[in-house]
Design a protein around this motif. Structure first.
Motif, PDB file in Angstrom:
ATOM      1  N   VAL A 104       0.866  -1.172   0.000  1.00  0.00           N
ATOM      2  CA  VAL A 104       0.000   0.000   0.000  1.00  0.00           C
ATOM      3  C   VAL A 104       0.904   1.223   0.000  1.00  0.00           C
ATOM      4  CG1 VAL A 104      -1.796   1.248   1.244  1.00  0.00           C
ATOM      5  CG2 VAL A 104      -1.786  -1.252   1.262  1.00  0.00           C
ATOM      6  N   ILE A 105       0.840   1.994  -1.084  1.00  0.00           N
ATOM      7  CA  ILE A 105       1.674   3.183  -1.226  1.00  0.00           C
ATOM      8  C   ILE A 105       0.872   4.398  -0.783  1.00  0.00           C
ATOM      9  CG2 ILE A 105       2.909   4.658  -2.861  1.00  0.00           C
ATOM     10  CD1 ILE A 105       3.370   2.098  -4.537  1.00  0.00           C
ATOM     11  N   THR A 106       1.475   5.212   0.085  1.00  0.00           N
ATOM     12  CA  THR A 106       0.810   6.401   0.607  1.00  0.00           C
ATOM     13  C   THR A 106       1.614   7.627   0.199  1.00  0.00           C
ATOM     14  OG1 THR A 106       0.135   5.106   2.519  1.00  0.00           O
ATOM     15  CG2 THR A 106      -0.092   7.478   2.691  1.00  0.00           C
ATOM     16  N   ILE A 107       1.088   8.343  -0.799  1.00  0.00           N
ATOM     17  CA  ILE A 107       1.726   9.567  -1.266  1.00  0.00           C
ATOM     18  C   ILE A 107       0.633  10.621  -1.387  1.00  0.00           C
ATOM     19  CG2 ILE A 107       2.968  10.680  -3.135  1.00  0.00           C
ATOM     20  CD1 ILE A 107       4.251   8.051  -3.781  1.00  0.00           C
ATOM     21  N   SER A 165       1.335  17.328   6.318  1.00  0.00           N
ATOM     22  CA  SER A 165       2.463  18.252   6.452  1.00  0.00           C
ATOM     23  C   SER A 165       3.324  18.269   5.185  1.00  0.00           C
ATOM     24  CB  SER A 165       3.304  17.917   7.684  1.00  0.00           C
ATOM     25  OG  SER A 165       3.930  16.677   7.545  1.00  0.00           O
ATOM     26  N   ASP A 166       3.351  17.163   4.434  1.00  0.00           N
ATOM     27  CA  ASP A 166       4.075  17.151   3.157  1.00  0.00           C
ATOM     28  C   ASP A 166       3.490  18.184   2.202  1.00  0.00           C
ATOM     29  OD1 ASP A 166       5.635  15.053   4.074  1.00  0.00           O
ATOM     30  OD2 ASP A 166       4.585  13.517   2.903  1.00  0.00           O
ATOM     31  N   ILE A 167       2.183  18.260   2.155  1.00  0.00           N
ATOM     32  CA  ILE A 167       1.493  19.208   1.266  1.00  0.00           C
ATOM     33  C   ILE A 167       1.700  20.636   1.761  1.00  0.00           C
ATOM     34  CG2 ILE A 167      -0.754  19.925   0.373  1.00  0.00           C
ATOM     35  CD1 ILE A 167      -1.554  16.931   0.573  1.00  0.00           C
ATOM     36  N   GLU A 168       1.534  20.846   3.065  1.00  0.00           N
ATOM     37  CA  GLU A 168       1.718  22.182   3.637  1.00  0.00           C
ATOM     38  C   GLU A 168       3.113  22.714   3.352  1.00  0.00           C
ATOM     39  OE1 GLU A 168      -0.561  24.155   4.998  1.00  0.00           O
ATOM     40  OE2 GLU A 168      -2.036  22.601   4.583  1.00  0.00           O
ATOM     41  N   GLU A 169       4.119  21.864   3.477  1.00  0.00           N
ATOM     42  CA  GLU A 169       5.498  22.265   3.213  1.00  0.00           C
ATOM     43  C   GLU A 169       5.668  22.712   1.771  1.00  0.00           C
ATOM     44  OE1 GLU A 169       9.914  20.232   3.167  1.00  0.00           O
ATOM     45  OE2 GLU A 169       8.443  19.470   4.600  1.00  0.00           O
ATOM     46  N   MET A 170       5.040  22.012   0.849  1.00  0.00           N
ATOM     47  CA  MET A 170       5.160  22.371  -0.566  1.00  0.00           C
ATOM     48  C   MET A 170       4.468  23.704  -0.854  1.00  0.00           C
ATOM     49  SD  MET A 170       4.862  18.649  -2.377  1.00  0.00           S
ATOM     50  CE  MET A 170       5.563  19.093  -3.965  1.00  0.00           C
ATOM     51  N   CYS A 220       4.250  26.138   1.252  1.00  0.00           N
ATOM     52  CA  CYS A 220       5.183  27.136   1.823  1.00  0.00           C
ATOM     53  C   CYS A 220       6.365  27.385   0.894  1.00  0.00           C
ATOM     54  CB  CYS A 220       5.682  26.684   3.189  1.00  0.00           C
ATOM     55  SG  CYS A 220       4.416  26.751   4.472  1.00  0.00           S
ATOM     56  N   GLU A 221       6.726  26.380   0.093  1.00  0.00           N
ATOM     57  CA  GLU A 221       7.833  26.521  -0.843  1.00  0.00           C
ATOM     58  C   GLU A 221       7.400  27.148  -2.163  1.00  0.00           C
ATOM     59  OE1 GLU A 221       9.530  22.617  -1.182  1.00  0.00           O
ATOM     60  OE2 GLU A 221      10.283  22.642   0.877  1.00  0.00           O
ATOM     61  N   GLY A 222       6.113  27.511  -2.281  1.00  0.00           N
ATOM     62  CA  GLY A 222       5.633  28.199  -3.473  1.00  0.00           C
ATOM     63  C   GLY A 222       4.927  27.337  -4.496  1.00  0.00           C
ATOM     64  N   TYR A 223       4.734  26.065  -4.204  1.00  0.00           N
ATOM     65  CA  TYR A 223       4.002  25.191  -5.114  1.00  0.00           C
ATOM     66  C   TYR A 223       2.512  25.544  -5.080  1.00  0.00           C
ATOM     67  CZ  TYR A 223       7.915  21.848  -5.454  1.00  0.00           C
ATOM     68  OH  TYR A 223       9.116  21.240  -5.693  1.00  0.00           O
ATOM     69  N   ASP A 224       1.841  25.359  -6.216  1.00  0.00           N
ATOM     70  CA  ASP A 224       0.382  25.468  -6.229  1.00  0.00           C
ATOM     71  C   ASP A 224      -0.206  24.056  -6.315  1.00  0.00           C
ATOM     72  OD1 ASP A 224       0.701  24.644  -8.883  1.00  0.00           O
ATOM     73  OD2 ASP A 224       0.081  26.550  -9.738  1.00  0.00           O
ATOM     74  N   ILE A 248       1.838  20.549  -7.078  1.00  0.00           N
ATOM     75  CA  ILE A 248       1.926  19.546  -6.014  1.00  0.00           C
ATOM     76  C   ILE A 248       1.428  18.204  -6.528  1.00  0.00           C
ATOM     77  CG2 ILE A 248       0.991  18.826  -3.778  1.00  0.00           C
ATOM     78  CD1 ILE A 248       1.032  21.811  -2.969  1.00  0.00           C
ATOM     79  N   THR A 249       0.283  18.223  -7.189  1.00  0.00           N
ATOM     80  CA  THR A 249      -0.271  16.985  -7.754  1.00  0.00           C
ATOM     81  C   THR A 249       0.703  16.373  -8.752  1.00  0.00           C
ATOM     82  OG1 THR A 249      -2.534  17.784  -7.458  1.00  0.00           O
ATOM     83  CG2 THR A 249      -2.215  16.000  -9.054  1.00  0.00           C
ATOM     84  N   GLY A 250       1.265  17.190  -9.625  1.00  0.00           N
ATOM     85  CA  GLY A 250       2.224  16.692 -10.608  1.00  0.00           C
ATOM     86  C   GLY A 250       3.455  16.089  -9.954  1.00  0.00           C
ATOM     87  N   SER A 251       3.926  16.718  -8.905  1.00  0.00           N
ATOM     88  CA  SER A 251       5.108  16.211  -8.202  1.00  0.00           C
ATOM     89  C   SER A 251       4.835  14.837  -7.597  1.00  0.00           C
ATOM     90  CB  SER A 251       5.494  17.200  -7.108  1.00  0.00           C
ATOM     91  OG  SER A 251       6.589  16.707  -6.380  1.00  0.00           O
ATOM     92  N   PHE A 252       3.696  14.687  -6.943  1.00  0.00           N
ATOM     93  CA  PHE A 252       3.378  13.383  -6.338  1.00  0.00           C
ATOM     94  C   PHE A 252       3.110  12.314  -7.402  1.00  0.00           C
ATOM     95  CE2 PHE A 252       2.272  15.949  -2.461  1.00  0.00           C
ATOM     96  CZ  PHE A 252       3.330  15.457  -1.696  1.00  0.00           C
ATOM     97  N   ARG A 253       2.544  12.698  -8.517  1.00  0.00           N
ATOM     98  CA  ARG A 253       2.341  11.733  -9.607  1.00  0.00           C
ATOM     99  C   ARG A 253       3.679  11.252 -10.139  1.00  0.00           C
ATOM    100  NH1 ARG A 253      -2.767  14.455 -12.513  1.00  0.00           N
ATOM    101  NH2 ARG A 253      -4.339  13.382 -11.261  1.00  0.00           N
ATOM    102  N   ASN A 254       4.658  12.145 -10.230  1.00  0.00           N
ATOM    103  CA  ASN A 254       5.997  11.735 -10.679  1.00  0.00           C
ATOM    104  C   ASN A 254       6.627  10.747  -9.719  1.00  0.00           C
ATOM    105  OD1 ASN A 254       6.018  13.241 -13.038  1.00  0.00           O
ATOM    106  ND2 ASN A 254       6.940  15.020 -12.061  1.00  0.00           N
TER     107      ASN A 254
END
Length: 76
Positions: free
Chosen positions: A45-48, A53-58, A60-64, A68-74
């Motif tokens: 079971v993969i959890t991404i 907090s992973d999303i919140e951090e992104m 804060c780093e300027g991701y929209d 964010i969705t594209g990064s996790f899909r990669n």
């Protein structure tokens, strides 16, 4: 089935227990009975993302949301 496994399901299979955890998920032992035989297998079971907090951090780093969705899909 223990409470920790209630949300882990694969149709027709019963979750037996946790085999191990890694950075992006966990592996469970599963089993089923068919025609009088018991089969066992492993279910990963993969959890991404791992948590909110992973999303919140992104953010804060300027991701929209789209980046964010594209990064996790990669990662998948």
């Amino acid at each position: 089935m223990p409470n920790a496994f209630q949300n882990i399901a694969w149709p027709g299979w019963e979750t037996v227990g946790l085999i191990g955890r890694g950075s992006y998920g966990a592996v469970y032992e599963i089993r089923r009975s068919m025609l009088g035989e018991t089969e066992t297998a492993a279910l990963k079971v993969i959890t991404i993302p791992q948590n909110d907090s992973d999303i919140e951090e992104m953010y804060c780093e300027g991701y929209d949301e789209e980046s964010i969705t594209g990064s996790f899909r990669n990662h998948l």
